[in-house]
Design an enzyme around this catalytic site. Structure first.
Site, PDB file in Angstrom:
ATOM      1  N   GLU A  56      47.034  37.333  33.128  1.00 11.60           N
ATOM      2  CA  GLU A  56      46.537  38.118  31.994  1.00 11.60           C
ATOM      3  C   GLU A  56      45.030  37.947  31.821  1.00 11.60           C
ATOM      4  OE1 GLU A  56      50.470  38.549  29.137  1.00 11.60           O
ATOM      5  OE2 GLU A  56      48.967  37.063  28.590  1.00 11.60           O
ATOM      6  N   GLU A  95      56.011  40.711  32.838  1.00  9.00           N
ATOM      7  CA  GLU A  95      56.445  40.019  31.621  1.00  9.00           C
ATOM      8  C   GLU A  95      56.898  41.026  30.577  1.00  9.00           C
ATOM      9  OE1 GLU A  95      53.792  37.370  29.634  1.00  9.00           O
ATOM     10  OE2 GLU A  95      53.021  36.480  31.479  1.00  9.00           O
TER      11      GLU A  95
END
Length: 685
Positions: free
Chosen positions: A165, A322
């Site tokens: 991320e 995710e």
């Protein structure tokens, strides 16, 4: 730079022998270093039981792998890699660089990010590093080199997971490292200070620069910082992290040229910081993290973001890296998902092109900031509804293996999402701080869903070939080249629909002179002298009965421009609210107020009918069921997602094709369960 060719997960045998293209991926972030060794055997047993075939490993393991600057500990990771491989579970192996260990930040505090107010962001959480720090890069790339060298030939290695991320918490750094890198970036963009001064409009407020060293990041100022300065810093910050991604990837390419590389994007409404369309060229396959909203737009937003991820991926399959099985931990209040949502959310991503469905995380942590974030194995363990649903989802994905490798079939309509318009509208000193590019785009997307008409969500700059209807909601930043592409749509007989505050500024955030909407004024056949933003809570009524909020415009329509709706109330009463200009077989429509999804639905229906675009769904399913279509060139896979919590009848058998799968009721019953998903197949057209 040319786009890297799409390369998918390198599945080890026997996963590749069951299906030439491999299975649908199913798994999670796996953090065995948080658990005693005896838990690992239980993990792989439960993974096999659930059908897990891939995990992301080692994401936050730098401190465990390199306990001190001089020592390394790979023994535990060797054992985990071997254990997973022995149980047929592939590994998306992380480079472990997402968060530096305490010894590094203690020895080199110059790697720590600095806020716009000059405060240092200290260790104790994660991502405490500057994207432009040469010291951090030196140490991080040494970790990448060590991991890639050690596991290059490991049979479990299916893909590389760069960092994690990127930019989630350290996107905007205002340090001296960032200042130096920003100047370099600007000199490459503008060549010289004259170009910079022109682009930034520095004649205003005595801001003209005479030396490069005078240029700083947009730190805390007495009042509104230069808007183009801020816009360029957003561009630079995205590019700085892209450059870091490229640096890790180049090492991986050198040491493991046959192993695909990815990193997890965050295409969702909660994050608006990175130009992911510009990042897609740097990875072998696009991966995304997505967490649903907790409001009445949650289902629409999930579908929109999954659709946009497919657009960023260029229609290729992508990896859902995710999402959550149930509650998250980072909202003020974190309710669990309703029954059926875990499966529906997962399969909606598959419908829009995901060839892998993974979660954060495998086993719910007992300590740390995310201990209350749901997982595939919750605190309650195997004997829990969440884990039983996970096992059921694993079975669903196994049955859907035939869709692997298929691409989304292009729709006839498209909605453009432009990150630079979104960034610019977030800046100060606009006519209204309530205007949101993404919110308006989501309104239009929801209207398409309500009508049962598929629309592809594309990043601005994507090809518009083959689209009969193109919607550009609040496309505020409109370079001349993009305006030309929109004109081409209309000139070839397509239909453009745009909205308030579109086409107003160029790529330098300079207003097009001569009246609004600048770059689109002649194409639309209108001229606006003055904006009329509305105060919060104010409404205007149109003569077709619809109600507008947020914005109005003082429009003068040119001869030949059709007025589709007029304001009945407000300062613009009696003036045009919605206009349409026919150009050959095409048209250009302008909507000057926010009508919301419900108000847009009848207007959009009129526009689609004029364009000859209709729903592919039977009439009884429209608005209740979302349709997404994937194709491998020979077969089409029609995904039907129930947008309601009620059972929906699917009509006569055969109307939708040959039934393949249903997450709820037996398809032989010709019903779709509440929040259910069904898949039908038919010959490709």
């Amino acid at each position: 730079m040319s786009r890297r060719p799409h390369r998918w997960v390198r599945w080890p045998e026997p996963l590749t022998t069951e299906n030439a293209r491999g299975p649908l991926g199913f798994g999670a972030d796996y953090n065995p270093d948080q658990w005693p060794r005896e838990v690992w055997d239980e993990d792989v047993r439960l993974m096999r039981q659930a059908g897990v075939n891939i995990v992301s490993l080692g994401i936050f393991s730098w401190a465990r792998l390199q306990p001190t600057a001089e020592t390394w500990d790979f023994a535990w990771l060797d054992e985990v890699m071997d254990l997973l491989h022995a149980h047929g579970i592939a590994v998306d192996l992380a480079t472990a660089t997402a968060s530096p260990p305490p010894w590094l930040s203690a020895a080199h505090p110059e790697i720590l990010p600095v806020t716009r107010t000059g405060e240092t962001m200290w260790p104790g959480a994660r991502q405490h590093w500057r994207p432009t720090s040469p010291v951090f890069r030196q140490h991080a790339l040494a970790v990448v080199e060590a991991i890639a060298s050690r596991y290059a030939q490991h049979p479990a290695l299916a893909a590389w997971h760069v960092s994690n991320e990127l930019g989630c918490h350290n996107l905007y750094d205002y340090s001296e490292d960032a200042a130096a890198a920003f100047r370099t970036w600007l000199s490459q963009r503008y060549a010289d200070l004259d170009g910079l001064n022109h682009a930034w409009g520095t004649a205003f407020w005595s801001q003209r620069y005479s030396e490069w060293d005078q240029v700083l990041p947009p730190r805390l100022t007495p009042t509104i910082p230069n808007p183009t300065h801020q816009l360029d810093f957003k561009r630079f910050s995205s590019d700085a992290l892209k450059d870091y991604l490229r640096a890790e990837r180049e090492i991986l390419d050198r040491l493991t040229p046959d192993v695909p590389v990815t990193t997890n994007f965050m295409v969702m409404s909660h994050f608006n910081g990175i130009d992911y369309a510009g990042w897609a060229d740097e990875v072998d396959f696009v991966s995304n993290d997505h967490y649903v909203l907790v409001d009445d737009r949650a289902r629409d937003e999930l579908s929109f973001s999954a659709n946009l991820t497919g657009g960023i991926a260029g229609g290729d399959p992508w990896f859902l890296m995710e999402h959550s099985t149930s509650a998250v931990n980072w909202r003020a209040i974190n309710p669990p998902k309703a029954e059926g949502a875990l499966v529906r959310d997962s399969l909606t991503h598959v419908a829009h092109g995901a060839d892998a469905v993974c979660f954060f995380q495998w086993r719910q942590s007992l300590a740390g900031a995310e201990k209350y974030h749901s997982a595939m194995v919750p605190h309650a363990g195997e004997d829990s509804d969440v884990y039983r649903t996970v096992v059921r989802l694993g079975g669903h994905l196994e049955r859907l293996a035939p869709v692997v490798g298929s691409r989304r079939r292009q729709a006839r309509a498209a909605i453009l999402f432009d990150i630079e318009s979104s960034w610019t509208l977030d800046l100060e000193a606009n006519p209204s701080s309530s205007v949101s590019h993404r919110a308006e785009a989501l309104d239009w997307y929801a209207a398409f869903l309500a009508l049962g008409v598929r629309a592809d969500v594309l990043p601005a700059g994507a090809s518009l070939d083959g689209y009969d209807v193109v919607v550009t909601p609040v496309l505020h930043v409109l370079p001349a080249a993009t305006a030309d592409l929109l004109r081409e749509v209309v000139d070839r007989g397509g239909h453009l629909i745009t909205t308030y505050f579109s086409g107003v500024v160029d790529e330098n955030n300079h207003v097009y002179a001569g009246g609004y909407p600048g770059a689109l004024r002649d194409l639309l056949g209108i001229r606006i002298e003055e904006f009329g933003p509305l105060l919060d809570g104010d409404e205007v009524v149109l003569d077709d009965g619809s109600v507008g909020t947020l914005w109005t415009d003082r429009i003068t329509a040119a001869p030949g421009t059709e007025i589709l709706a007029t304001y009945k109330t407000g300062l613009q009463a009696g003036r045009p609210a919605v206009t349409r200009r026919a150009i050959g077989d095409g048209s250009a429509t302008y909507v000057s107020t926010r009508l919301g999804a419900d108000g847009l639905e009848p207007l959009l229906a009129r526009m689609l009918e004029a364009a000859g675009v209709d729903s592919e769904l039977p009439e009884g399913l429209r608005g209740r069921v979302e349709l997404a279509i994937r194709t491998d060139g020979e077969r089409e896979y029609w995904f039907l997602v129930n947008r309601t919590d009620d059972v929906v009848g699917l009509g006569e058998p055969g109307d939708l094709g040959e039934p393949v799968f249903s997450s709820g009721a037996d398809l032989g019953d010709a019903e779709l369960a509440g929040s259910g998903v069904a898949v039908f197949t038919r010959a490709a057209r």
